[in-house]
Design a protein around this motif. Structure first.
Motif, PDB file in Angstrom:
ATOM      1  N   HIS A  20       0.821  -1.220   0.000  1.00 29.48           N
ATOM      2  CA  HIS A  20       0.000   0.000   0.000  1.00 29.48           C
ATOM      3  C   HIS A  20       0.851   1.266   0.000  1.00 29.48           C
ATOM      4  O   HIS A  20       0.689   2.134  -0.844  1.00 29.48           O
ATOM      5  N   CYS A  21       1.764   1.369   0.970  1.00 28.78           N
ATOM      6  CA  CYS A  21       2.567   2.593   1.052  1.00 28.78           C
ATOM      7  C   CYS A  21       3.917   2.439   0.356  1.00 28.78           C
ATOM      8  O   CYS A  21       4.619   3.430   0.152  1.00 28.78           O
ATOM      9  N   CYS A  30       0.521   1.897   7.808  1.00 31.04           N
ATOM     10  CA  CYS A  30      -0.781   1.843   7.119  1.00 31.04           C
ATOM     11  C   CYS A  30      -1.928   1.430   8.047  1.00 31.04           C
ATOM     12  O   CYS A  30      -3.048   1.913   7.890  1.00 31.04           O
ATOM     13  N   ARG A  59       2.445   8.147  -1.320  1.00 30.95           N
ATOM     14  CA  ARG A  59       1.440   7.070  -1.228  1.00 30.95           C
ATOM     15  C   ARG A  59       0.742   7.074   0.123  1.00 30.95           C
ATOM     16  O   ARG A  59      -0.457   6.786   0.216  1.00 30.95           O
ATOM     17  N   MET A  63      -3.379   7.445   0.758  1.00 29.18           N
ATOM     18  CA  MET A  63      -4.154   6.462   1.527  1.00 29.18           C
ATOM     19  C   MET A  63      -5.129   7.113   2.496  1.00 29.18           C
ATOM     20  O   MET A  63      -6.067   6.470   2.965  1.00 29.18           O
TER      21      MET A  63
END
Ligand SMILES: [Zn+2]
Length: 242
Positions: A20-21, A30, A59, A63
């Motif tokens: 995700h990151c 996250c 990123r 999110m």
């Protein structure tokens, strides 16, 4: 066992990245991020050579929002193409501008200022700022962000805003200021969306995440310095400090 590898190299290979990151998992925060429903959309354009996985925030910033996009590249033919959906009126989008205009040089104490092409304060601040439906942030060092600006002519159709943050970046000495206003991408996004939507809790949430990210970075730097290397000197501007 006759083969020997350095323990550092082994440790780096063994650590996976968060999908995700994009950070090595020991640096990932996250789990603590709850996406915010915002009225204003966010598009983050990241220079392909911005590879500061440990301290980068593009990123992680995205999110935090249900309507945020990160694109990595150098140029796109239009805002719609960069965003991946049709934008009917690019003049309702604002680019966080990197030119020479500085809020401290303009006669205002606003944290967000819309400027014209000459770098002057736009007379109709409130009308412009209240009409903004999306923000474009350029992620990278100052020279990388400038390259993105010059290679994307469609940004000329967008509004330009600059920031006069009331406090310095939380990066502190960890990273030399990548932008003229000195803020990280996550701090700039928090300041912009909180002010434009009049929801201070947006900036609070993003700043709190950034603090957690930096705290994690410092812990990891102490325990596993190979994962969180000390930042190198950056070359984006040569400024004499007296
Ligand atoms: Zn993560």
């Amino acid at each position: 066992m006759s083969e020997q590898s350095t323990p550092q190299a082994g440790a780096i290979e063994a650590v996976a990245d968060c999908p995700h990151c994009g950070k090595p998992l020991p640096l990932c925060i996250c789990d603590s991020v709850t996406p915010i429903e915002s009225k204003i959309s966010l598009l983050i354009l990241q220079h392909p050579q911005e590879q500061d996985r440990a301290l980068g925030t593009a990123r992680l910033t995205a999110m935090h929002f249900k309507d945020a996009v990160v694109k990595i590249g150098l140029s796109w033919p239009s805002l719609s193409k960069a965003l991946g959906r049709t934008v009917h009126d690019p003049s309702r989008w604002a680019v966080l501008y990197l030119g020479s205009a500085k809020v401290s040089d303009l006669e205002t104490d606003a944290e967000i200022v819309a400027i014209n092409r000459k770098g002057e304060v736009e007379p109709h601040q409130r009308a412009i700022l209240s009409d903004i439906e999306g923000i474009v942030l350029l992620d990278g060092t100052w020279s990388q962000a400038k390259a993105l600006w010059w290679r994307n002519a469609w940004m000329l159709k967008c509004q330009r805003v600059i920031l006069g943050p009331k406090r310095p970046s939380r990066y502190g000495k960890l990273r030399k200021e990548p932008r003229r206003d000195g803020l990280s991408t996550i701090e700039a996004a928090g300041l912009l969306l909180a002010a434009l939507e009049k929801r201070p809790e947006i900036a609070e949430a993003l700043n709190a995440s950034f603090d957690r990210m930096l705290a994690r970075y410092r812990e990891v730097q102490a325990d596993m310095p190979e994962l969180a290397p000390k930042p190198k000197k950056r070359d984006y501007r040569r400024r004499k400090r007296g």
